[in-house]
Design an enzyme around this catalytic site. Structure first.
Site, mmCIF file in Angstrom:
data_model
loop_
_atom_site.group_PDB
_atom_site.id
_atom_site.type_symbol
_atom_site.label_atom_id
_atom_site.label_comp_id
_atom_site.label_asym_id
_atom_site.label_seq_id
_atom_site.Cartn_x
_atom_site.Cartn_y
_atom_site.Cartn_z
ATOM 1 N N ARG A 116 -32.525 38.383 -3.834
ATOM 2 C CA ARG A 116 -33.898 39.087 -3.613
ATOM 3 C C ARG A 116 -33.607 40.256 -2.881
ATOM 4 O O ARG A 116 -32.955 40.274 -2.036
ATOM 5 C CB ARG A 116 -34.694 38.090 -2.744
ATOM 6 C CG ARG A 116 -35.323 36.770 -3.472
ATOM 7 C CD ARG A 116 -36.525 36.216 -2.809
ATOM 8 N NE ARG A 116 -37.658 36.877 -3.021
ATOM 9 C CZ ARG A 116 -38.853 36.570 -2.545
ATOM 10 N NH1 ARG A 116 -38.939 35.539 -1.522
ATOM 11 N NH2 ARG A 116 -39.873 37.096 -2.587
ATOM 12 N N ASP A 264 -41.225 42.487 5.358
ATOM 13 C CA ASP A 264 -39.758 42.167 4.717
ATOM 14 C C ASP A 264 -38.575 43.469 4.999
ATOM 15 O O ASP A 264 -37.519 43.172 4.795
ATOM 16 C CB ASP A 264 -39.899 41.967 3.391
ATOM 17 C CG ASP A 264 -40.546 40.372 2.962
ATOM 18 O OD1 ASP A 264 -41.853 40.567 3.408
ATOM 19 O OD2 ASP A 264 -39.865 39.732 2.818
ATOM 20 N N ASN A 274 -44.167 44.493 2.690
ATOM 21 C CA ASN A 274 -44.601 43.100 2.870
ATOM 22 C C ASN A 274 -45.180 42.501 1.810
ATOM 23 O O ASN A 274 -45.496 43.420 0.791
ATOM 24 C CB ASN A 274 -45.625 43.040 4.118
ATOM 25 C CG ASN A 274 -45.710 41.520 4.445
ATOM 26 O OD1 ASN A 274 -44.826 40.879 4.742
ATOM 27 N ND2 ASN A 274 -46.893 40.926 4.707
HETATM 28 O O1 MRU Z 1 -42.243 36.459 -1.301
HETATM 29 P P1 MRU Z 1 -42.173 35.631 0.108
HETATM 30 O O2 MRU Z 1 -43.011 34.549 0.220
HETATM 31 O O3 MRU Z 1 -40.732 35.514 0.623
HETATM 32 O O4 MRU Z 1 -42.966 36.944 1.104
HETATM 33 C C1 MRU Z 1 -42.921 36.595 2.343
HETATM 34 C C2 MRU Z 1 -43.559 37.844 2.865
HETATM 35 O O5 MRU Z 1 -44.052 38.584 2.527
HETATM 36 C C3 MRU Z 1 -43.599 37.658 4.360
HETATM 37 O O6 MRU Z 1 -44.704 38.151 5.045
HETATM 38 C C4 MRU Z 1 -42.568 38.296 5.148
HETATM 39 O O7 MRU Z 1 -41.298 37.957 4.643
HETATM 40 C C5 MRU Z 1 -42.345 37.886 6.683
HETATM 41 S S1 MRU Z 1 -42.108 36.296 6.915
HETATM 42 C C6 MRU Z 1 -42.175 36.001 8.829
#
Ligand code: MRU
Length: 382
Positions: A116, A264, A274
């Site tokens: 990712r 992120d 995010n």
């Molecule tokens: O695609 P995801 O579910 O991995 O996305 C997660 C998010 O966007 C969260 O808000 C982010 O990773 C922060 S987790 C503490």
């Protein structure tokens, strides 16, 4: 508590969602190393909230796939899964000499790193692991493996402490009875404990603050509905699930005192990637005068990325929008679909970035650099 886990796709604990089952969620760890040290064990988050299914990952393909398919997700949890994962894979390298071991380690590390692109925690954790290998250049693979285990477990352990510290700083921005809106899942399922955006909620709950949380459902993968609403409800927090298009409505009514979200990747100027939809929430909150707080472990701050335009945004399969979660397809065959997994919230919409080293406010170039300096100072002392 002991987690009994079957191999790869097997399930050992499965039950329909409901209060009694919800309450059992806290008995399991989001991600951990198996007792024997030969597998990464995760709660398969694609099965929640219907089933608590534990999966044991051993091969590079299984670990990559679990991250890519969001069986384990959330920036900090991805970092921990990758650190534990590369340790498990390093243990499978047959090489007797350092050079061969190193080359194979880097090959596996780069493969996991490509699962990712947006959450910087993935490469942050894997780079930490590679750094350990490089610091022990020339030593036997068996010796290096011992150091890798220590580092992977440290990354996991630190995550818990970091989230607790973020929670303490976040709590200072709130008062008892406040309404908090959150988007996606930046909760304990995205970390090892507490979460980031939910950490003030959990700490506040321990101290009788009685917060009211609004959880956006978070289309298209429903992390808010399936995960945030689930874990907060399981913990006895006053949580109300809303559709993504309801945030303006609850803010207009004055029910929301603050927005708390995770992230992120935070760029040097404070622009923050995010979950898709975060920037909409931030813009609406700005309009209604509701403060927006981004909870960011320093592992998510990337000072090498100057601004949001430089952040690579993951594009996901169109089926997530057209078919997933529906009994039948809910869009015309062949229609064009745009499915970015994240968006960037402009730093001007963010009131503060809450880290384990304190709260950063604009101008972010200076305050985030200051936070990074505090981290370096603490690391040198250790
Ligand atoms: O695609 P995801 O579910 O991995 O996305 C997660 C998010 O966007 C969260 O808000 C982010 O990773 C922060 S987790 C503490």
């Amino acid at each position: 508590m002991e987690q009994s886990v079957k191999q790869q796709s097997g399930s050992s604990v499965a039950a329909p969602a409901g209060e009694s089952v919800c309450r059992r969620l806290a008995d399991y760890e989001t991600v951990r190393l198996s007792e024997a040290g030969d597998a990464v064990e995760i709660i398969d988050q694609t099965k929640l909230p219907g089933r608590i299914e534990l999966v044991s990952l051993r091969s590079a393909e299984d670990i990559y796939d679990a991250i890519y398919r969001l069986r384990v997700r959330g920036a900090p949890a991805i970092g921990v899964a990758a650190a534990l994962g590369i340790y498990v894979l390093a243990g499978q390298i047959a090489a007797k000499d350092y050079g061969t071991f190193y080359r194979e380690f880097v090959r596996q590390k780069e493969y996991l790193d490509s699962a990712r692109p947006t959450a910087v925690n993935l490469s942050w954790a894997l780079n930490r692991m590679q750094n350990v290998v490089e610091c022990h250049k020339g030593e036997s693979p068996a010796a290096v493996l011992g150091f890798l285990k220590q580092e992977a477990l440290a990354i996991r352990q630190e995550d818990e402490e970091v989230c607790r510290r973020i929670g303490e700083h976040g709590l200072m921005l709130l008062k008892p009875g406040d309404g908090i809106l959150t988007h996606c899942n930046a909760g304990r399922l995205a970390t090892c404990r507490y979460g980031t955006a939910t950490a003030p909620v959990y700490l506040g709950q321990e101290r009788g603050y009685h917060f009211r949380v609004f959880a956006d459902e978070t289309r298209p993968l429903l992390q808010g509905a399936r995960l945030t609403a689930y874990e907060l409800y399981a913990s006895g927090v006053d949580v109300t699930l809303i559709c993504d298009n309801m945030s303006a409505s609850v803010m207009q009514k004055g029910w929301v005192n603050a927005v708390f979200v995770g992230c992120d990747r935070v760029a040097a100027n404070g622009d923050t990637a995010n979950k898709i939809g975060t920037s909409v929430v931030a813009a609406v909150a700005h309009y209604y005068g509701v403060p927006v707080y981004v909870c960011a472990p320093t592992s998510t701050i990337d000072l090498n990325t100057p601004d949001g335009a430089a952040i690579r945004i993951e594009q996901r399969p169109e089926e997530e929008v057209t078919e997933m979660w529906y009994r039948e397809r809910m869009a015309p065959d062949g229609v064009k679909v745009y499915n970015p997994a994240f968006d960037v919230t402009d730093h001007t919409l963010i009131d503060a970035i809450i880290t384990e080293y304190g709260v950063a406010r604009a101008p972010y170039e200076q305050t985030l650099a200051g936070i990074a300096g505090k981290r370096m100072a603490e690391e040198t002392e250790m």
